[in-house]
Design a protein around this motif. Structure first.
Motif, PDB file in Angstrom:
ATOM      1  N   ASP A  72      -8.466  -2.028  -0.957  1.00  0.00           N
ATOM      2  CA  ASP A  72      -7.361  -1.817  -1.884  1.00  0.00           C
ATOM      3  C   ASP A  72      -7.817  -1.723  -3.335  1.00  0.00           C
ATOM      4  OD1 ASP A  72      -5.324  -2.004   0.146  1.00  0.00           O
ATOM      5  OD2 ASP A  72      -5.712  -4.167   0.191  1.00  0.00           O
ATOM      6  N   VAL A 107       2.887   1.194  -3.808  1.00  0.00           N
ATOM      7  CA  VAL A 107       2.179   1.038  -5.072  1.00  0.00           C
ATOM      8  C   VAL A 107       2.257   2.293  -5.941  1.00  0.00           C
ATOM      9  CG1 VAL A 107      -0.081   1.801  -4.214  1.00  0.00           C
ATOM     10  CG2 VAL A 107       0.051   0.127  -6.084  1.00  0.00           C
ATOM     11  N   ARG A 108       2.505   3.443  -5.346  1.00  0.00           N
ATOM     12  CA  ARG A 108       2.583   4.677  -6.134  1.00  0.00           C
ATOM     13  C   ARG A 108       3.993   4.950  -6.656  1.00  0.00           C
ATOM     14  NH1 ARG A 108      -1.189   5.522  -2.168  1.00  0.00           N
ATOM     15  NH2 ARG A 108      -3.255   6.197  -2.909  1.00  0.00           N
ATOM     16  N   GLY A 158       1.584  -3.295  -6.888  1.00  0.00           N
ATOM     17  CA  GLY A 158       0.246  -3.393  -7.454  1.00  0.00           C
ATOM     18  C   GLY A 158      -0.166  -4.837  -7.689  1.00  0.00           C
ATOM     19  N   ARG A 203       0.832  -1.212   0.000  1.00  0.00           N
ATOM     20  CA  ARG A 203       0.000   0.000   0.000  1.00  0.00           C
ATOM     21  C   ARG A 203       0.864   1.258   0.000  1.00  0.00           C
ATOM     22  NH1 ARG A 203      -3.023  -3.182   4.286  1.00  0.00           N
ATOM     23  NH2 ARG A 203      -4.696  -4.212   3.111  1.00  0.00           N
ATOM     24  N   ALA A 245      -3.252   0.749 -10.544  1.00  0.00           N
ATOM     25  CA  ALA A 245      -2.129  -0.012 -11.086  1.00  0.00           C
ATOM     26  C   ALA A 245      -2.469  -0.621 -12.442  1.00  0.00           C
ATOM     27  CB  ALA A 245      -1.734  -1.114 -10.103  1.00  0.00           C
ATOM     28  N   LEU A 260      -6.494   1.183  -5.442  1.00  0.00           N
ATOM     29  CA  LEU A 260      -5.070   1.053  -5.744  1.00  0.00           C
ATOM     30  C   LEU A 260      -4.837   0.043  -6.862  1.00  0.00           C
ATOM     31  CD1 LEU A 260      -3.615   1.046  -2.113  1.00  0.00           C
ATOM     32  CD2 LEU A 260      -3.738   2.956  -3.720  1.00  0.00           C
TER      33      LEU A 260
END
Length: 499
Positions: free
Chosen positions: A369, A347-348, A358, A344, A376, A372
């Motif tokens: 999630d 993932v960015r 991701g 978490r 992804a 997110l």
């Protein structure tokens, strides 16, 4: 793998190359000559990115039957002069597999072509395997002499024959030939069988290749030696560490994971990740952070081609890239809550570690999630298109989490991907997220080239469509259809479908 040229998805050729159900439906509605020309082109120039995991042969064979197509183009392709110049299996493998299915449907001309090619063609072993499943004993026995003539009666020829018999995918022809009373056939095949069995026994008793010593330091040194000579031994070395490392070795392993030689460091990362050591996530992050941003961008591009942090031309620090690749691979195999929590946070990131985060959330994340995972998924498509290697896990995650707003993205992947395997995974995700799937894509999936996709369609396709009822009946009666597909069909026949 080779990289085939794939036509746009909106064309008849593009649909057939992808193995989509719409390809069959459009071919049956198109002028016959045009449809057969497109079909021949697909069979003669294998359109699959990876023929080992994607199916096309039954799909194309069924279309030849529906179009009453001749086999002249396949014959010319198999017996062209190039057959003995380009002996790679992918040049003729698809054509031979199509002939095998046609032979099982009773096309005698396909059986004769297979026999002729097994006797004279370069990829004769594939043709022989197809015949082993479809031909009668007399037809196979007639091939004994031309096949054995390929192996000279000398030491090298006998050794090659023994290896061929030992590694044969379908042993039926060799067993028949071993019963032949002729000295040049039966006795020679029996000798080859005995020699092959002895070779296998010898290899099991005396495994070849270097092996590490029985200590943590010896294993780490072995992993580094492999790295220096270009062999990636991180995985095997990690398995060795699992056998030799104890709690007292953890300080040494952590030190190697933080600043050891590249080969040793990669092995430690794999080992600690497999054991869910509490310190491994910090080591993974440090390995990813050690890559220069420019190198990380190049590595991300390599990742889009299927090799995260692979060898990137012009990369400044090859050692750092190798360790980062090992860190990402090790992280993807983790399954604990701590790994999900880090995903978490990661993932960015715009590097392969972010992409791996991701994928891990798609496989192990919770309902919260979903945004997110959707982000992804969109990022992967923007960066690498509808055939990005990471899409399989992300598509599965969208379906697992039931992300309804992912349906438009999934429909795009379904239409555009050249991978029939990915399309099947996308169909499964659409069945869980798209209310229109049953009356839309599920109908064409009944004609798809992948049996798993046809199984999904048989479970979900709306039977109010007249085409669906007829197709289900045909699949139920087709002896070449997979058992799982026919089971799904029979589960629908009854309250929903009367026959």
């Amino acid at each position: 793998m080779f990289d085939p040229a794939i036509a746009p998805s909106g064309t008849l050729l593009g649909l057939l190359q992808r193995g989509r159900g719409d390809g069959t439906l459009h071919a049956l509605a198109a002028p016959r000559a045009e449809a057969l020309a497109a079909l021949d082109r697909c069979v003669l120039a294998d359109p699959r990115h990876d023929w080992r995991v994607e199916n096309r042969s039954l799909y194309y064979a069924r279309l030849y039957l529906d179009l009453h197509g001749g086999l002249e183009a396949i014959e010319a392709h198999l017996f062209a002069p190039e057959d003995h110049l380009d002996t790679e299996e992918h040049r003729t493998g698809l054509a031979l597999a199509v002939l095998g299915h046609l032979a099982s449907y009773g096309r005698h001309d396909a059986l004769l072509l297979l026999r002729r090619y097994a006797a004279t063609g370069a990829n004769w072993a594939w043709a022989l395997d197809e015949l082993a499943l479809r031909d009668d004993d007399a037809g196979l026995r007639a091939l004994a002499e031309p096949v054995l003539a390929r192996f000279p009666r000398d030491e090298a020829g006998d050794a090659a024959l023994a290896g061929t018999v030992r590694d044969a995918f379908e042993p039926r022809p060799w067993r028949l030939w071993a019963e032949d009373r002729r000295e040049a056939v039966g006795a020679r095949v029996r000798a080859a069988q005995e020699s092959g069995s002895f070779d296998r026994w010898q290899r099991q008793l005396r495994p070849t290749g270097p092996r590490p010593g029985w200590s943590v330091r010896a294993v780490l040194d072995w992993a580094q030696e492999g790295y220096e000579r270009g062999a990636d031994l991180a995985g095997p070395a990690a398995r060795c560490l699992a056998a030799v490392a104890g709690p007292e070795d953890r300080p040494e392993l952590l030190a190697a994971g933080r600043g050891g030689a590249p080969g040793a460091r990669a092995a430690v990362l794999h080992h600690l990740a497999a054991g869910r050591d509490s310190a491994v996530l910090d080591l993974v992050e440090a390995a990813a952070d050690a890559v220069h941003p420019l190198d990380a961008a190049a590595a991300a591009e390599a990742s889009a081609q299927g090799a995260p942090y692979g060898d990137v031309p012009g990369a400044v620090d090859r050692d750092a890239l190798y360790v980062a690749r090992a860190a990402v691979t090790a992280y993807l195999r983790m399954c604990g809550e701590d790994a999900v929590a880090r995903a978490r946070a990661w993932v960015r990131r715009t590097d392969p570690l972010g992409a791996a985060a991701g994928e891990l959330l798609a496989a192990r994340g919770e309902d919260r999630d979903a945004p997110l995972v959707l982000g992804a998924l969109r990022t992967a498509i923007r960066a690498a298109g509808p055939d990005a290697p990471a899409l399989g896990a992300l598509v599965d995650g969208a379906g697992r989490l039931g992300i309804a707003c992912a349906a438009p993205v999934l429909r795009h992947v379904y239409r555009e991907t050249a991978s029939s395997q990915l399309r099947g995974r996308t169909a499964r995700a659409l069945a869980a997220t798209d209310p229109s799937f049953a009356s839309g894509f599920a109908v064409e999936c009944l004609w798809d080239c992948e049996e798993t996709t046809r199984e999904i369609a048989a479970q979900h396709a709306e039977t109010a469509d007249a085409r669906v009822a007829e197709r289900l009946r045909r699949l139920a009666a087709d002896p070449a259809e997979e058992v799982e597909v026919q089971t799904a069909v029979r589960n629908r026949i009854g309250p929903d479908l009367q026959v």
